[in-house]
Design an enzyme around this catalytic site. Structure first.
Site, short mmCIF file in Angstrom:
data_model
loop_
_atom_site.label_atom_id
_atom_site.label_comp_id
_atom_site.label_asym_id
_atom_site.label_seq_id
_atom_site.Cartn_x
_atom_site.Cartn_y
_atom_site.Cartn_z
N TYR A 168 17.92 -10.09 -6.26
CA TYR A 168 18.97 -9.07 -6.41
C TYR A 168 19.55 -8.77 -5.04
O TYR A 168 18.80 -8.40 -4.13
CB TYR A 168 18.35 -7.78 -6.96
N CYS A 206 4.58 -2.69 3.30
CA CYS A 206 4.00 -4.03 3.42
C CYS A 206 4.95 -5.08 4.00
O CYS A 206 4.65 -5.67 5.03
CB CYS A 206 3.48 -4.49 2.08
N1 LIG Z 1 0.68 0.00 -0.25
C1 LIG Z 1 0.77 -1.17 -0.86
O1 LIG Z 1 1.60 -1.37 -1.76
C2 LIG Z 1 -0.14 -2.29 -0.47
C3 LIG Z 1 -0.23 -3.43 -1.30
C4 LIG Z 1 -1.09 -4.45 -0.93
C5 LIG Z 1 -1.82 -4.37 0.24
N2 LIG Z 1 -1.70 -3.27 1.04
C6 LIG Z 1 -2.52 -3.21 2.25
O2 LIG Z 1 -3.62 -2.34 1.98
C7 LIG Z 1 -3.96 -1.62 3.17
C8 LIG Z 1 -3.93 -0.13 2.89
O3 LIG Z 1 -2.60 0.23 2.58
P1 LIG Z 1 -2.22 1.65 1.98
O4 LIG Z 1 -0.76 1.61 1.69
O5 LIG Z 1 -3.19 2.00 0.91
O6 LIG Z 1 -2.53 2.57 3.27
P2 LIG Z 1 -2.45 4.15 3.42
O7 LIG Z 1 -1.94 4.40 4.79
O8 LIG Z 1 -1.73 4.73 2.24
O9 LIG Z 1 -3.97 4.63 3.33
C9 LIG Z 1 -4.96 4.35 4.26
C10 LIG Z 1 -6.05 5.41 4.14
O10 LIG Z 1 -7.15 5.03 4.98
C11 LIG Z 1 -7.71 6.21 5.53
N3 LIG Z 1 -8.54 5.88 6.69
C12 LIG Z 1 -8.17 5.49 7.93
N4 LIG Z 1 -9.25 5.28 8.70
C13 LIG Z 1 -10.34 5.54 7.94
C14 LIG Z 1 -11.75 5.50 8.16
N5 LIG Z 1 -12.25 5.16 9.35
N6 LIG Z 1 -12.57 5.84 7.16
C15 LIG Z 1 -12.08 6.21 5.96
N7 LIG Z 1 -10.75 6.25 5.68
C16 LIG Z 1 -9.90 5.92 6.65
C17 LIG Z 1 -6.51 7.06 5.84
O11 LIG Z 1 -6.83 8.43 6.01
C18 LIG Z 1 -5.62 6.80 4.60
O12 LIG Z 1 -5.91 7.75 3.58
C19 LIG Z 1 -2.99 -2.08 4.25
O13 LIG Z 1 -3.58 -3.12 4.97
C20 LIG Z 1 -1.81 -2.60 3.45
O14 LIG Z 1 -1.09 -3.58 4.14
C21 LIG Z 1 -0.89 -2.23 0.70
#
Ligand SMILES: NC(=O)c1ccc[n+]([C@@H]2O[C@H](COP(=O)([O-])OP(=O)(O)OC[C@H]3O[C@@H](n4cnc5c(N)ncnc54)[C@H](O)[C@@H]3O)[C@@H](O)[C@H]2O)c1
Length: 441
Positions: A257, A266
């Site tokens: 699109y 991401c």
């Molecule tokens: N958001 C998406 O759609 C998506 C999809 C696939 C993969 N990912 C990958 O997944 C991973 C997480 O993404 P997200 O969007 O969920 O991140 P996010 O930023 O929404 O959440 C990360 C969480 O980790 C917590 N955190 C940080 N350090 C910590 C620690 N030492 N102990 C405990 N908790 C801790 C933070 O407080 C936060 O709540 C990333 O690598 C991202 O690239 C994300």
């Protein structure tokens, strides 16, 4: 199975809840005490369709727990998922500080055999680093505890995360031991009713699979946006071209699109990280670099159309924005095209009235905080009152078939800038609108 999920963001919270939903006992851990306090009070910190209800049910069933105490969580766990953020570092590479901090804590606290799973998107070779960090801590404690490190990248899409997790296209598992493969398959089996969708591989290939998948999807988006820009130059219509090429099964209709570019947590960071990974390994990833460059420029194409129509100085003009989230179905505004478009219009003196079904708080509190001249409004029609044009930036369902007469009656003049090509130009022009979209003059 007893599971710990570390990081309760979009991925951790969805994964933990879905594992609980199929009968596991899941403890979600986060270092953010406010987040955990809220979750324990039944307040869900993010919007994702269906998630709140599923969390509350599993908490009630005593399958799902939230804590800041990793030690307690690990006590009974067989598997610990690392699902913390891997944001873009200053140099464009993935910042691994959170992942490695968690690995260190695991090494300090684990008491029994454990499988540690990297679910965060991490550069190739990270599992080795996680392993080394954990081993170093175990050595310092002078204890010998067996552990596996597994790569299990996550492919869920925000906005459809529960469906994606409960009915995955595939589950990629990179591991080194039969035991780890067996346990991971056991954990995921309830998500495959009709057929097995496991893809097992070595750890580095699993880590690379995630980057390759996101880079491929981002490439499709930037490719189509580039075609759309050429269409405008040569008098073609990108909407028709989309249908023409999508019919070819080798190409398909998804992710072609034309629009205002990709955003989110991401694609931008993963595309950048992949070029960085390539560079560090002596390879110049030209195509993937161009994907990012095309996307950066694309975010401002709609602003340029507004400038072409109203002039470079937008002082005194008001634009009604529909959509702030980077895509429908989420309140996530990370790298959302709306941020760039709104800042560009404000920079040129415009006033903004904005409406989004879910992301207004994110805009106010984080992504557009401090930006002057924005007024947030509660309804999609209210936003258009006395505005000079409607600018559509996120394709929420409620924008698909609006009351165009009402739009017309609210706006100063009937002008729509459509950054997501949602409407039929012929119909709108027949209704007396000036209609601007991507990929058509
Ligand atoms: N958001 C998406 O759609 C998506 C999809 C696939 C993969 N990912 C990958 O997944 C991973 C997480 O993404 P997200 O969007 O969920 O991140 P996010 O930023 O929404 O959440 C990360 C969480 O980790 C917590 N955190 C940080 N350090 C910590 C620690 N030492 N102990 C405990 N908790 C801790 C933070 O407080 C936060 O709540 C990333 O690598 C991202 O690239 C994300």
């Amino acid at each position: 199975m007893n599971i710990t999920v570390i990081g309760t963001g979009y991925v951790g919270l969805v994964s933990g809840t879905c594992f609980a939903e199929v009968g596991n006992r899941v403890t979600c851990v986060d270092i953010d005490p406010i987040k955990i306090e809220k979750l324990n009070k039944g307040i869900i910190p993010i919007f994702e369709s269906g998630l709140a209800l599923m969390i509350l049910q599993n908490v009630k069933n005593k399958n799902l727990f939230f804590t800041t105490q990793l030690k307690e969580a690990l006590e009974n766990s067989d598997i610990a998922f690392i699902a913390v953020g891997t944001p873009m570092g200053d140099d464009g590479s993935a910042d691994l500080q959170y992942v490695l901090a968690v690995a260190k804590s695991i090494g300090q606290l684990m008491q029994k055999k454990l499988i540690i799973v990297d679910k965060s998107t991490v550069p190739i070779g990270t599992a080795d680093k996680v392993k080394a960090v954990i081993q170093k801590e175990l050595d310092a404690r002078v204890v010998a505890i067996e552990f596996d490190v597994v790569s299990n990248p996550e492919f869920l899409k925000e906005g459809a995360a529960l469906v994606d997790f409960m009915k995955p296209d595939r589950v990629v598992i990179g591991a080194e031991s039969k035991y780890a493969f067996k346990k991971m398959k056991e954990l995921y089996s309830p998500f495959f009713k009709s057929r097995d969708r496991f893809i097992t591989m070595d750890i580095r290939s699993a880590e690379m699979t995630k980057y390759a998948a996101n880079a491929m999807l981002a490439t499709k988006i930037s490719f189509m946006n580039e075609i759309a820009n050429i269409c405008e130059k040569v008098g073609a219509d990108a909407n028709q071209v989309r249908l023409g090429i999508g019919a070819d099964q080798r190409i398909g209709y998804s992710f072609i699109y034309p629009g205002v570019g990709y955003g989110g947590s991401c694609f931008p960071k993963d595309v950048k990280a992949l070029t960085k990974i390539a560079k560090e390994n002596g390879y110049n990833a030209q195509l993937i670099t161009a994907v990012e460059q095309v996307n950066d420029a694309q975010k401002l194409v709609i602003a340029q159309k507004i400038v072409n129509r109203f002039g470079k100085d937008l002082t005194g003009f008001t634009f009604g924005i529909w959509g702030l989230a980077f895509k429908p179905g989420t309140d996530d505004m990370r790298q959302a095209p709306s941020i760039y478009v709104i800042k560009e219009l404000v920079k040129r003196g415009a006033n903004i009235k904005a409406y989004d079904p879910k992301a207004v708080n994110e805009a106010k509190e984080h992504y557009l905080k401090g930006v002057q001249k924005i007024q947030y409004v509660d309804s999609k029609y209210e936003v258009l009152k006395d505005a000079d044009a409607l600018v559509l930036l996120t394709e929420w369902k409620e924008f698909r078939s609006p009351d165009f007469e009402k739009i017309k009656s609210q706006l100063k003049s009937p002008i729509i800038f459509d950054g997501r090509n949602q409407y039929n130009a012929f119909n709108l022009e027949a209704k007396g609108f000036e209609y601007f979209q991507i990929g058509k003059q």
